[in-house]
Design a protein around this motif. Structure first.
Motif, mmCIF file in Angstrom:
data_model
loop_
_atom_site.group_PDB
_atom_site.id
_atom_site.type_symbol
_atom_site.label_atom_id
_atom_site.label_comp_id
_atom_site.label_asym_id
_atom_site.label_seq_id
_atom_site.Cartn_x
_atom_site.Cartn_y
_atom_site.Cartn_z
ATOM 1 N N ALA A 45 2.360 -5.210 3.014
ATOM 2 C CA ALA A 45 1.341 -5.879 3.840
ATOM 3 C C ALA A 45 1.396 -7.395 3.687
ATOM 4 O O ALA A 45 1.174 -8.136 4.637
ATOM 5 C CB ALA A 45 -0.046 -5.366 3.477
ATOM 6 N N LEU A 73 4.086 0.357 2.019
ATOM 7 C CA LEU A 73 3.922 -0.527 3.180
ATOM 8 C C LEU A 73 3.747 -1.952 2.646
ATOM 9 O O LEU A 73 2.874 -2.213 1.829
ATOM 10 C CB LEU A 73 2.688 -0.084 3.963
ATOM 11 C CG LEU A 73 2.352 -0.841 5.244
ATOM 12 C CD1 LEU A 73 1.682 0.123 6.220
ATOM 13 C CD2 LEU A 73 1.441 -2.022 5.015
ATOM 14 N N PHE A 99 0.852 -1.189 0.000
ATOM 15 C CA PHE A 99 0.000 0.000 0.000
ATOM 16 C C PHE A 99 0.889 1.241 0.000
ATOM 17 O O PHE A 99 1.878 1.271 0.741
ATOM 18 C CB PHE A 99 -0.882 0.040 1.259
ATOM 19 C CG PHE A 99 -1.888 -1.075 1.326
ATOM 20 C CD1 PHE A 99 -2.957 -1.115 0.452
ATOM 21 C CD2 PHE A 99 -1.756 -2.093 2.270
ATOM 22 C CE1 PHE A 99 -3.884 -2.145 0.512
ATOM 23 C CE2 PHE A 99 -2.688 -3.118 2.336
ATOM 24 C CZ PHE A 99 -3.757 -3.143 1.450
ATOM 25 N N SER A 112 -2.432 -9.167 15.038
ATOM 26 C CA SER A 112 -3.109 -8.091 14.321
ATOM 27 C C SER A 112 -2.117 -7.293 13.469
ATOM 28 O O SER A 112 -1.020 -6.966 13.920
ATOM 29 C CB SER A 112 -3.757 -7.187 15.375
ATOM 30 O OG SER A 112 -4.484 -6.208 14.740
ATOM 31 N N GLY A 113 -2.507 -7.006 12.252
ATOM 32 C CA GLY A 113 -1.674 -6.199 11.367
ATOM 33 C C GLY A 113 -0.662 -6.987 10.556
ATOM 34 O O GLY A 113 0.131 -6.404 9.806
ATOM 35 N N CYS A 114 -0.668 -8.322 10.674
ATOM 36 C CA CYS A 114 0.353 -9.106 9.961
ATOM 37 C C CYS A 114 -0.030 -9.372 8.503
ATOM 38 O O CYS A 114 0.738 -9.975 7.760
ATOM 39 C CB CYS A 114 0.667 -10.402 10.696
ATOM 40 S SG CYS A 114 -0.638 -11.632 10.566
ATOM 41 N N GLY A 115 -1.222 -8.964 8.097
ATOM 42 C CA GLY A 115 -1.579 -9.074 6.674
ATOM 43 C C GLY A 115 -2.607 -10.136 6.346
ATOM 44 O O GLY A 115 -2.844 -10.427 5.176
ATOM 45 N N LYS A 116 -3.275 -10.690 7.362
ATOM 46 C CA LYS A 116 -4.237 -11.777 7.125
ATOM 47 C C LYS A 116 -5.414 -11.302 6.250
ATOM 48 O O LYS A 116 -5.745 -11.935 5.255
ATOM 49 C CB LYS A 116 -4.783 -12.325 8.456
ATOM 50 C CG LYS A 116 -3.708 -12.801 9.416
ATOM 51 C CD LYS A 116 -4.293 -13.343 10.701
ATOM 52 C CE LYS A 116 -5.022 -12.336 11.571
ATOM 53 N NZ LYS A 116 -4.208 -11.254 12.130
ATOM 54 N N SER A 117 -6.033 -10.178 6.643
ATOM 55 C CA SER A 117 -7.195 -9.701 5.880
ATOM 56 C C SER A 117 -6.780 -9.253 4.482
ATOM 57 O O SER A 117 -7.514 -9.474 3.519
ATOM 58 C CB SER A 117 -7.873 -8.538 6.599
ATOM 59 O OG SER A 117 -8.362 -8.977 7.838
ATOM 60 N N THR A 118 -5.611 -8.625 4.384
ATOM 61 C CA THR A 118 -5.152 -8.182 3.057
ATOM 62 C C THR A 118 -4.946 -9.386 2.145
ATOM 63 O O THR A 118 -5.356 -9.378 0.979
ATOM 64 C CB THR A 118 -3.834 -7.381 3.185
ATOM 65 O OG1 THR A 118 -4.058 -6.304 4.099
ATOM 66 C CG2 THR A 118 -3.382 -6.841 1.847
#
Ligand SMILES: Nc1ncnc2c1ncn2[C@@H]1O[C@H](COP(=O)(O)OP(=O)(O)O)[C@@H](O)[C@H]1O
Ligand SMILES: [Mg+2]
Length: 337
Positions: free
Chosen positions: A39, A37, A23, A59-65
């Protein structure tokens, strides 16, 4: 050998090859160089037909992305995604076609359901968008789905906002499954709900999968749930997969220092069983300009001096079990020589 490969390919629903998503960061001034960034970085995994594949990490490690890229919502910077053997982003048409067979169950059902919709409208929305169904068929399907998820035909006339969080997630599950999709992303499907309903919703997801043979990508940081539901999994750290493969093997024999730390934090039910908790020090490295080698090395209790620059690729440590750690990989290379 070739036939073996072909057979395996038919068993794979979704495959990513060297998938990276970045991103652009907001620039502070016009002259500032554009920072990116990272992701998701260089992720190559396969999700098999009919399985529940776990994606774990803080959280924030890129799972949803990662999940959104596989659903055609976030375009990768590089790498490929294959859905049923077809490259997902080859053309606009391929993404649109693949999406007909995909659905997502969100973390927070209240915000994923329109409060002004009745349950009927919410559950039937995918049929309405797809089009081509007659009224009786839509009604029959709505009743079938709403009873399958544990509500009743009468509930179809009530508004979605009149239900509890657990019931709303049941409605969301009915909606996700109404068109019998091949692939469903369950993105932390119980973490916004009361603990008392976690087991019910997870059981419902498993029950529905047994009936429909749908493939799940199950995202969670609840390792007990992942252990119960998933046949295979990937552990992510700062955009990279650090451990991947058969879930039972990873739980029985975690190899990556990060996975070991994650598993050591889960309390055992047996008070006589000794647990040696590994507490990680330091903060998560920034996803902006991360190290070229291991991204975990600044917090790793087994790190060697050059881990930040050493090649970090998933390497087989036993059949169906892969680890990306320069120390482990280095040892394995030494043994094989
Ligand atoms: N649309 C976006 N724009 C910019 N950064 C994003 C966007 N979505 C996610 N990120 C960043 O990407 C990283 C991964 O986020 P995410 O995939 O949401 O992680 P997770 O689901 O594991 O919590 C985070 O650093 C997050 O801040
Ligand atoms: Mg997320």
């Amino acid at each position: 050998m070739r036939q073996e490969n072909l057979k395996n390919n038919r068993d794979i629903l979704l495959e990513t090859r060297n998938l990276s998503v970045e991103f652009p960061m907001k620039k502070k001034s016009f002259f500032e160089k554009q920072k990116m960034l990272s992701a998701v970085s260089d992720v190559s995994i396969q999700i098999r037909k009919g399985e529940t594949f776990g994606l774990v990490g803080e959280s924030g490690c890129g799972k949803s992305t990662f999940a959104n890229a596989t659903l055609g919502f976030v375009k990768p910077r590089s790498g490929e995604i294959y859905f049923n053997g077809q490259p997902l982003y080859a053309e606009k048409k391929t993404v649109q076609e693949a999406r007909l067979h995909m659905q997502k169950i969100f973390q927070d059902p209240a915000s994923s359901l329109n409060p002004r919709f009745t349950v009927r409208e919410a559950v039937c929305e995918p049929m309405r968008i797809r089009g081509g169904f007659d009224k009786n068929e839509v009604e029959r399907k709505a009743r079938e789905m709403i009873t399958a998820v544990g509500l009743t035909g009468k509930d179809l006339d009530r508004y979605t906002s009149q239900f509890s969080g657990g019931q709303q997630q049941r409605i969301a599950i009915a909606r996700a499954l109404i068109l019998n999709p091949e692939y469903i992303v369950c993105d932390e499907p119980v973490s916004a709900l009361d603990v008392s309903v976690h087991a019910q919703i997870l059981n419902l997801l498993m029950e529905m999968q047994e009936k429909t043979q749908t493939t799940y990508l199950f995202i969670s940081h609840n390792l007990a749930a992942v252990k119960k539901l998933c046949s295979r999994l990937a552990i992510m750290y700062l955009g990279k997969v650090v451990e991947y493969g058969d879930a039972a093997k990873i739980f029985a024999n975690p190899v990556h220092p990060y996975t070991k730390a994650l598993l050591s934090a889960v309390l055992t039910v047996n008070p006589n069983e000794e647990t040696k908790r590994i507490v990680l020090k330091g903060d998560v490295t920034s996803p902006i300009n991360p190290p070229s080698g291991c991204r975990f090395c600044s917090r790793c209790y087994q790190a060697q001096e050059d881990c930040a620059d050493r090649k970090c690729v998933l390497t087989e440590v036993e059949p169906e079990h892969f680890v990306a750690c320069p120390v482990v990989t280095g040892l394995k290379a030494d043994i094989e020589q």
